[in-house]
Design an enzyme around this catalytic site. Sequence first.
Site, PDB file in Angstrom:
ATOM      1  N   HIS A 292       9.107  19.680  47.726  1.00 31.33           N
ATOM      2  CA  HIS A 292      10.367  20.178  47.153  1.00 31.33           C
ATOM      3  C   HIS A 292      10.396  19.903  45.659  1.00 31.33           C
ATOM      4  CE1 HIS A 292      14.628  21.423  48.063  1.00 31.33           C
ATOM      5  NE2 HIS A 292      14.725  21.047  46.801  1.00 31.33           N
TER       6      HIS A 292
ATOM      7  N   HIS B 152      11.085  22.239  41.543  1.00 33.73           N
ATOM      8  CA  HIS B 152      11.530  23.467  40.896  1.00 33.73           C
ATOM      9  C   HIS B 152      10.882  23.589  39.512  1.00 33.73           C
ATOM     10  CE1 HIS B 152      14.825  23.077  43.834  1.00 33.73           C
ATOM     11  NE2 HIS B 152      15.019  21.884  43.352  1.00 33.73           N
TER      12      HIS B 152
ATOM     13  N   TYR C 185      25.056  25.214  36.704  1.00 35.03           N
ATOM     14  CA  TYR C 185      24.632  24.220  35.713  1.00 35.03           C
ATOM     15  C   TYR C 185      23.531  24.822  34.858  1.00 35.03           C
ATOM     16  CZ  TYR C 185      20.735  23.441  38.951  1.00 35.03           C
ATOM     17  OH  TYR C 185      19.638  23.610  39.768  1.00 35.03           O
TER      18      TYR C 185
ATOM     19  N   ARG D  92      15.475  29.946  51.377  1.00 35.76           N
ATOM     20  CA  ARG D  92      16.442  28.857  51.260  1.00 35.76           C
ATOM     21  C   ARG D  92      17.875  29.368  51.203  1.00 35.76           C
ATOM     22  NH1 ARG D  92      17.632  24.464  46.417  1.00 35.76           N
ATOM     23  NH2 ARG D  92      17.979  22.673  47.768  1.00 35.76           N
TER      24      ARG D  92
ATOM     25  N   TYR E 277      20.288  23.841  52.637  1.00 35.49           N
ATOM     26  CA  TYR E 277      20.891  22.733  51.917  1.00 35.49           C
ATOM     27  C   TYR E 277      22.396  22.880  52.058  1.00 35.49           C
ATOM     28  CZ  TYR E 277      21.955  19.495  48.044  1.00 35.49           C
ATOM     29  OH  TYR E 277      22.432  18.467  47.276  1.00 35.49           O
TER      30      TYR E 277
ATOM     31  N   HIS F 170      17.410  17.536  51.960  1.00 35.06           N
ATOM     32  CA  HIS F 170      18.201  16.416  51.437  1.00 35.06           C
ATOM     33  C   HIS F 170      18.988  15.659  52.500  1.00 35.06           C
ATOM     34  CE1 HIS F 170      17.129  17.576  47.400  1.00 35.06           C
ATOM     35  NE2 HIS F 170      17.654  18.777  47.545  1.00 35.06           N
TER      36      HIS F 170
ATOM     37  N   ASP G 270      11.969  16.588  44.538  1.00 32.38           N
ATOM     38  CA  ASP G 270      13.102  17.332  43.969  1.00 32.38           C
ATOM     39  C   ASP G 270      13.026  17.349  42.441  1.00 32.38           C
ATOM     40  OD1 ASP G 270      15.428  18.923  44.121  1.00 32.38           O
ATOM     41  OD2 ASP G 270      16.729  17.185  43.855  1.00 32.38           O
TER      42      ASP G 270
END
Length: 292
Positions: free
Chosen positions: A27, A29, A45, A121, A152, A176, A241
């Site tokens: 996981h 990005h 964000y 996802r 998620y 998570h 993450d």
Amino acid sequence: MTRPCPGPRAATSKPSWTPPPGSTDCHMHIFGPYHRYPLSPGRGYTPPEASIGMYLDMLSTIGLSRTVVVQPSIYGTDNAVTLDAVEAMGLDRARAVVVVDESFGLAALKAMAPRGACGVRFNAVSGNGTPLEQLEALGEKLATLGWHLQLYAHSAEMVALESVLARLPCPLVVDHMGGVQSTEGGVENPGFKALLRLLERGAWAKLCGYRSSTGAPYADVAGMARAMIAAAPERCVWGTDWPHPSLLRDEDVPDDGVLLDCLGEWAPAEAQRQAILVDNPARLYGFGPPAR
């Protein structure tokens, strides 16, 4: 106007133990470069750029070699940055989890498979993605392709969605730790109990625990992690993450070496680490045998 958030740490510590060959970060990005991959106006964000080179430096430091690039909410359903990152790293070491909606037909999904896509996802926490109402319909498409559905969600949503998730025709991967916070009761939280029931029925889960914690050294999530491993040792995977998006303060950004040390405490046996970092990801994402 979207709020800014910190970028990744400038330095990563080495973990206290050596991961086995073929270990996978399941996981992470990639953000940017923004002149090539502009951000979605619907994002919640705005992070600093986080490049492939920066990520690979971190990955080398903690001793992992394989990667699953997860489409972040800041790009909505435009998966170019994620698929291009997999292409840059190579299919021998990278896979993609994309974000789509019901406008994507089977042909559009199939076209992403040769580029490493193997899952979709749903992000009910950050938004700017696929509505939860499309879970079942998309699950049918993913079953046809042999892909998985990654979710998620907040802990309360795990309770509300349990019956829907249990009957999905495709594999389910829960992000998570089910969105359960240690301050919400941890292992006694109804959402966590729903997660364990799903694991016992065949779901997969990602041991990405820092978002469930009050902060480093993350000891307050150890009980949840060990319960998940006990419930489904053959279907737990782990991820950093990186670059840890949407946090509020620089001091909240985790050290990925510390995160891997947490996994070492949750799974102290070599066989457990081999399963979580190598064997389980290889089955879920379709990696070949690691080079030795």
